[in-house]
Design an enzyme around this catalytic site. Structure first.
Site, PDB file in Angstrom:
ATOM      1  N   VAL A 189       0.856  -1.186   0.000  1.00 40.75           N
ATOM      2  CA  VAL A 189       0.000   0.000   0.000  1.00 40.75           C
ATOM      3  C   VAL A 189       0.896   1.241   0.000  1.00 40.75           C
ATOM      4  O   VAL A 189       1.672   1.460   0.939  1.00 40.75           O
ATOM      5  CB  VAL A 189      -0.945   0.007   1.221  1.00 40.75           C
ATOM      6  CG1 VAL A 189      -1.819   1.254   1.204  1.00 40.75           C
ATOM      7  CG2 VAL A 189      -1.796  -1.253   1.239  1.00 40.75           C
ATOM      8  N   GLU A 190       0.803   2.027  -1.029  1.00 37.36           N
ATOM      9  CA  GLU A 190       1.567   3.277  -1.138  1.00 37.36           C
ATOM     10  C   GLU A 190       0.619   4.450  -0.906  1.00 37.36           C
ATOM     11  O   GLU A 190      -0.318   4.668  -1.674  1.00 37.36           O
ATOM     12  CB  GLU A 190       2.224   3.373  -2.512  1.00 37.36           C
ATOM     13  CG  GLU A 190       3.223   2.240  -2.776  1.00 37.36           C
ATOM     14  CD  GLU A 190       3.866   2.341  -4.139  1.00 37.36           C
ATOM     15  OE1 GLU A 190       3.506   3.288  -4.890  1.00 37.36           O
ATOM     16  OE2 GLU A 190       4.717   1.498  -4.457  1.00 37.36           O
TER      17      GLU A 190
END
Length: 205
Positions: free
Chosen positions: A16-17
């Site tokens: 998850v960025e």
């Protein structure tokens, strides 16, 4: 590694960025949380979407080294069940054809339809039975039908027993309540008689 883990190990690894800054400051963390907590909750919810179950032989024992082939339009994935016979797969809504194969056993094809899930509903487990080559399937089906009939009779017996207990309890409670009321009426009548006797004595004096 993510693609390899997903295709070879049946493990969904997610990165998850949340932004371009790799090291946000302390003051930015709360805003990062508010920006992304709803998508994270939706992702957790979607992780419950798919199908799962167990694979056993006709005696109910787990089968090792089971190949599970999942096929759908434009999708084809091979996974393996655990030593306990459990298998699972996160899948998008749609129809899937799942084939179970193992050495020495007849292959089995199961059609699965995955729908949208909610927080309260979980997909029901799939119970698959693989038969050995040359094993009589009809005798096993007859045994299952007998077991299902026995299970249905046991459920009816439990329901009838519970209803009988409730009925007996209601009758006993009704008798106790009636007995209590009768005692109260007797006590009141005695009190009235006693007061009447006292009034007669006072009049005679």
């Amino acid at each position: 590694m993510q693609d390899w883990n997903y295709l070879q190990c049946n493990t969904m690894e997610i990165t998850v960025e949340m932004g371009c800054n790799k090291y946000p400051t302390e003051h930015e963390l709360l805003q990062k949380y508010y920006d992304h907590y709803l998508p994270l909750i939706a992702h957790i919810k979607n992780s419950r979407q798919g199908f799962w179950g167990t694979v056993t032989d006709s005696a109910g024992s787990a089968i090792e080294d089971i190949d599970v082939v999942i096929s759908a339009p434009e999708v084809g994935v091979n996974i393996s069940a655990r030593h306990s016979g459990e298998f699972w797969r996160v899948a998008a809504p749609g129809k899937y054809e799942v084939t179970f194969t193992a050495d020495g056993y007849k292959s089995h094809v199961h059609h699965v339809e995955v729908g949208h899930v909610s927080w309260a509903d979980l997909p029901q487990p799939i119970k698959v039975v693989l038969f050995m080559d040359g094993e009589d399937i009809k005798n096993h089906e007859d045994s299952l039908s007998r077991e299902s009939r026995m299970e249905m009779l046991m459920r009816r017996y439990v329901v009838v027993t519970v209803l009988a207990v409730v009925l007996v309890a209601a009758v006993v409670m009704g008798l106790l309540w009636r007995r209590k009321k009768n005692r109260e009426l007797e006590r009141r009548s005695k009190d009235i008689e006693y007061k009447g006797l006292i009034a007669d004595d006072s009049d005679s004096e």
